[in-house]
Structures are given as structure tokens and as C-alpha cells.
Design a protein around this motif. Sequence first.
Motif, mmCIF file in Angstrom:
data_model
loop_
_atom_site.group_PDB
_atom_site.id
_atom_site.type_symbol
_atom_site.label_atom_id
_atom_site.label_comp_id
_atom_site.label_asym_id
_atom_site.label_seq_id
_atom_site.Cartn_x
_atom_site.Cartn_y
_atom_site.Cartn_z
ATOM 1 N N SER A 162 59.158 52.168 18.999
ATOM 2 C CA SER A 162 58.314 52.656 18.292
ATOM 3 C C SER A 162 57.802 53.875 18.592
ATOM 4 O O SER A 162 57.290 54.834 17.597
ATOM 5 N N ASP A 163 57.870 54.594 19.882
ATOM 6 C CA ASP A 163 57.536 55.938 20.448
ATOM 7 C C ASP A 163 58.696 56.668 20.583
ATOM 8 O O ASP A 163 58.608 58.030 20.927
ATOM 9 N N LEU A 164 59.831 56.164 20.746
ATOM 10 C CA LEU A 164 61.158 57.366 20.927
ATOM 11 C C LEU A 164 62.397 56.456 20.601
ATOM 12 O O LEU A 164 62.629 55.371 20.404
ATOM 13 N N GLU A 165 63.531 57.714 20.653
ATOM 14 C CA GLU A 165 64.921 57.085 20.227
ATOM 15 C C GLU A 165 65.734 57.815 21.280
ATOM 16 O O GLU A 165 65.433 58.869 21.542
ATOM 17 N N LEU A 166 66.851 56.977 21.765
ATOM 18 C CA LEU A 166 67.692 57.468 22.805
ATOM 19 C C LEU A 166 68.955 56.904 22.387
ATOM 20 O O LEU A 166 69.239 55.966 21.869
ATOM 21 N N GLU A 167 69.745 57.946 22.663
ATOM 22 C CA GLU A 167 71.287 57.441 22.450
ATOM 23 C C GLU A 167 72.048 57.474 23.939
ATOM 24 O O GLU A 167 72.021 58.595 24.625
ATOM 25 N N LEU A 168 72.236 56.534 24.565
ATOM 26 C CA LEU A 168 72.996 56.373 25.941
ATOM 27 C C LEU A 168 74.177 55.987 25.783
ATOM 28 O O LEU A 168 74.760 55.374 24.975
ATOM 29 N N THR A 169 74.943 56.043 26.878
ATOM 30 C CA THR A 169 76.355 55.979 26.989
ATOM 31 C C THR A 169 76.401 54.873 28.031
ATOM 32 O O THR A 169 75.702 54.740 29.381
ATOM 33 N N TYR B 68 73.008 51.201 33.171
ATOM 34 C CA TYR B 68 73.350 52.317 32.542
ATOM 35 C C TYR B 68 71.931 53.372 32.467
ATOM 36 O O TYR B 68 71.962 54.544 32.005
ATOM 37 N N GLY B 69 70.816 52.618 32.411
ATOM 38 C CA GLY B 69 69.575 53.390 32.475
ATOM 39 C C GLY B 69 68.433 53.414 31.313
ATOM 40 O O GLY B 69 67.767 54.216 31.178
ATOM 41 N N PRO B 70 68.648 52.303 30.459
ATOM 42 C CA PRO B 70 67.629 52.260 29.295
ATOM 43 C C PRO B 70 66.217 52.134 29.830
ATOM 44 O O PRO B 70 65.489 52.834 29.190
ATOM 45 N N ILE B 71 65.755 51.396 31.002
ATOM 46 C CA ILE B 71 64.605 51.476 31.311
ATOM 47 C C ILE B 71 64.144 52.902 32.149
ATOM 48 O O ILE B 71 63.196 53.248 31.635
ATOM 49 N N ALA B 72 65.124 53.114 32.867
ATOM 50 C CA ALA B 72 64.725 54.809 33.606
ATOM 51 C C ALA B 72 64.589 55.928 32.716
ATOM 52 O O ALA B 72 63.618 56.640 32.793
ATOM 53 N N LEU B 73 65.630 55.832 31.615
ATOM 54 C CA LEU B 73 65.302 57.027 30.684
ATOM 55 C C LEU B 73 64.294 56.703 29.855
ATOM 56 O O LEU B 73 63.526 57.796 29.498
ATOM 57 N N THR B 74 64.088 55.555 29.397
ATOM 58 C CA THR B 74 62.695 55.198 28.614
ATOM 59 C C THR B 74 61.314 55.926 29.249
ATOM 60 O O THR B 74 60.749 56.564 28.632
ATOM 61 N N PHE B 75 61.140 55.458 30.293
ATOM 62 C CA PHE B 75 60.014 55.816 31.335
ATOM 63 C C PHE B 75 59.996 57.149 31.670
ATOM 64 O O PHE B 75 58.980 57.930 31.703
ATOM 65 N N ALA B 76 60.995 57.677 31.851
ATOM 66 C CA ALA B 76 61.258 59.197 32.273
ATOM 67 C C ALA B 76 60.861 60.155 30.865
ATOM 68 O O ALA B 76 60.171 60.998 31.142
ATOM 69 N N SER B 77 60.980 59.550 29.744
ATOM 70 C CA SER B 77 60.637 60.236 28.530
ATOM 71 C C SER B 77 59.107 60.085 28.207
ATOM 72 O O SER B 77 58.531 61.006 27.719
ATOM 73 N N ARG B 78 58.750 58.670 28.807
ATOM 74 C CA ARG B 78 57.182 58.685 28.294
ATOM 75 C C ARG B 78 56.722 59.251 29.406
ATOM 76 O O ARG B 78 55.207 59.457 29.165
ATOM 77 N N ARG B 79 56.824 59.581 30.709
ATOM 78 C CA ARG B 79 56.205 60.046 31.825
ATOM 79 C C ARG B 79 56.926 61.208 32.394
ATOM 80 O O ARG B 79 57.751 61.011 33.394
ATOM 81 N N LYS B 80 57.061 62.358 31.498
ATOM 82 C CA LYS B 80 57.814 63.454 31.801
ATOM 83 C C LYS B 80 57.549 64.130 33.016
ATOM 84 O O LYS B 80 58.537 64.700 33.872
ATOM 85 N N ARG B 81 56.319 63.904 33.845
ATOM 86 C CA ARG B 81 56.070 64.619 35.012
ATOM 87 C C ARG B 81 56.253 63.685 36.243
ATOM 88 O O ARG B 81 56.060 64.071 37.425
ATOM 89 N N ALA B 82 56.441 62.399 35.981
ATOM 90 C CA ALA B 82 56.773 61.422 37.002
ATOM 91 C C ALA B 82 58.287 61.416 37.295
ATOM 92 O O ALA B 82 59.317 61.519 36.550
ATOM 93 N N ALA C 91 72.366 64.406 29.616
ATOM 94 C CA ALA C 91 72.340 64.411 27.878
ATOM 95 C C ALA C 91 71.033 64.503 27.462
ATOM 96 O O ALA C 91 70.639 65.351 26.353
ATOM 97 N N ALA C 92 69.840 63.651 28.040
ATOM 98 C CA ALA C 92 68.524 63.398 27.464
ATOM 99 C C ALA C 92 67.721 64.613 27.962
ATOM 100 O O ALA C 92 66.697 64.793 27.323
ATOM 101 N N GLY C 93 68.284 65.438 28.931
ATOM 102 C CA GLY C 93 67.361 66.656 29.309
ATOM 103 C C GLY C 93 66.198 65.988 30.291
ATOM 104 O O GLY C 93 65.188 66.703 30.444
ATOM 105 N N ARG C 94 66.543 64.992 30.875
ATOM 106 C CA ARG C 94 65.472 64.248 31.571
ATOM 107 C C ARG C 94 65.847 64.678 33.056
ATOM 108 O O ARG C 94 66.461 63.556 33.793
#
Length: 206
Positions: free
Chosen positions: A27-34, A72-86, A107-110
Amino acid sequence: MAGQGEHYFSATPQAASRIQAVQIKLSDLELELTSDAGVFSHGRLDAGTKVLLEHAPVPRVRGDILDLGCGYGPIALTFASRRKRARVWAVDVNQRALELVRDNAAAAGRGNVVASVPDDVPRDVRFAAIYSNPPIRVGKAALHQLLLTWLPRLLPGAAAVLVVHKHLGADSLTRWLSAQGFPTTRLLSERGYRLLEIRADAPSKE
């Protein structure tokens, strides 16, 4: 399964590489992961992980975040996007998974994602939150040891959130965690998956 006798929690998968993109739409973001063969949930977003990403609460306190058994990182990348300073630690024993996380984060700039084997996480690091779709199939003893290793590293006021299917022992795991001094509550049940929250109210077990 990565191959005969081989599991996604093998350190060095022998399965031939089969790169496949995974679209994650929340609902709050979209990611394309490999993703790749030999790594958990190759070519798709696991249903339990989706339940966690859609419903897990954000960290209650500030600090580092741990994705335990990151794949491959769906949880890590999601929360890195939701909490960019963490800083988000993506931890796995699977070297192919860790390389995927590094590539997906780039690729996601995280730049706030650190992919690491468990032993390379400094022992003094404590976590504002732990999120995990834990590797139930490693067996009960190994799973219990995994949780007893990481849960004491939660900061005061922090919590861990696990997603476990009811047919894979979610309810018995809830009872066991509470008996170990980690108060555990069920946040919700969806499609058979239990979303469990473990509060950091237990004394440290260093």
C-alpha cells in the motif's frame, strides 16, 4: 528446493543460477527485486512474508533493524525504504542470498542496508526491531537456538515480529517463547499465517 539434499539455508547453494525478478506491491511502496535459485522464495514473494510486510508494525523505538533470514531481501528492502535513516541488517547464512540483497539494495538506492552472515554482526549492536519469516525447516532445536541468540539483542521497548504458519507450529512456538521469558502475542491470523509479536521485556541472556 535448491537441489537434492540441499536447502535454501545452505551456505553455498549448488543450484544453477536462474535469475528472476519479483514485483512487490504494498500500500505504501513498490519494489522490483531480483531473486535466484537456491534462495528462499525464488521468483515470488512468499505469502507469509507478504502478510508480515502488509501488517507488521513499524519499530516503536529508534535504532537498527534486523531482518533475520533475509533471503533475497524483501523484508530488509521494505523496512529500509520505510525507515530511510535506520540501518537495516539483512542476515543470512546463504551467500547467494546476501549477494542478491546487496545488488537489490544498490538498485533501489538503499545505502542503509548491510548484508551480513550472522557472525559478522558486531556483538554490541542492539535492535529497535527484528522482523523474520524464520527458517522453520531447519528444525525445532536450531530454530529455538536462533531465536535465543537474537531476541536478547532487542533494545528496551523494542519488539520482534515473526510470521509463522499455523501448520508449521506457530501456536506451539508462541507458547515456547512465552515460557522462555519472551512475552509473545498474536497480532493477527491471515490465510493460516500467524503474525507474532515478541516484546523485549525479558532479561538479557548474554
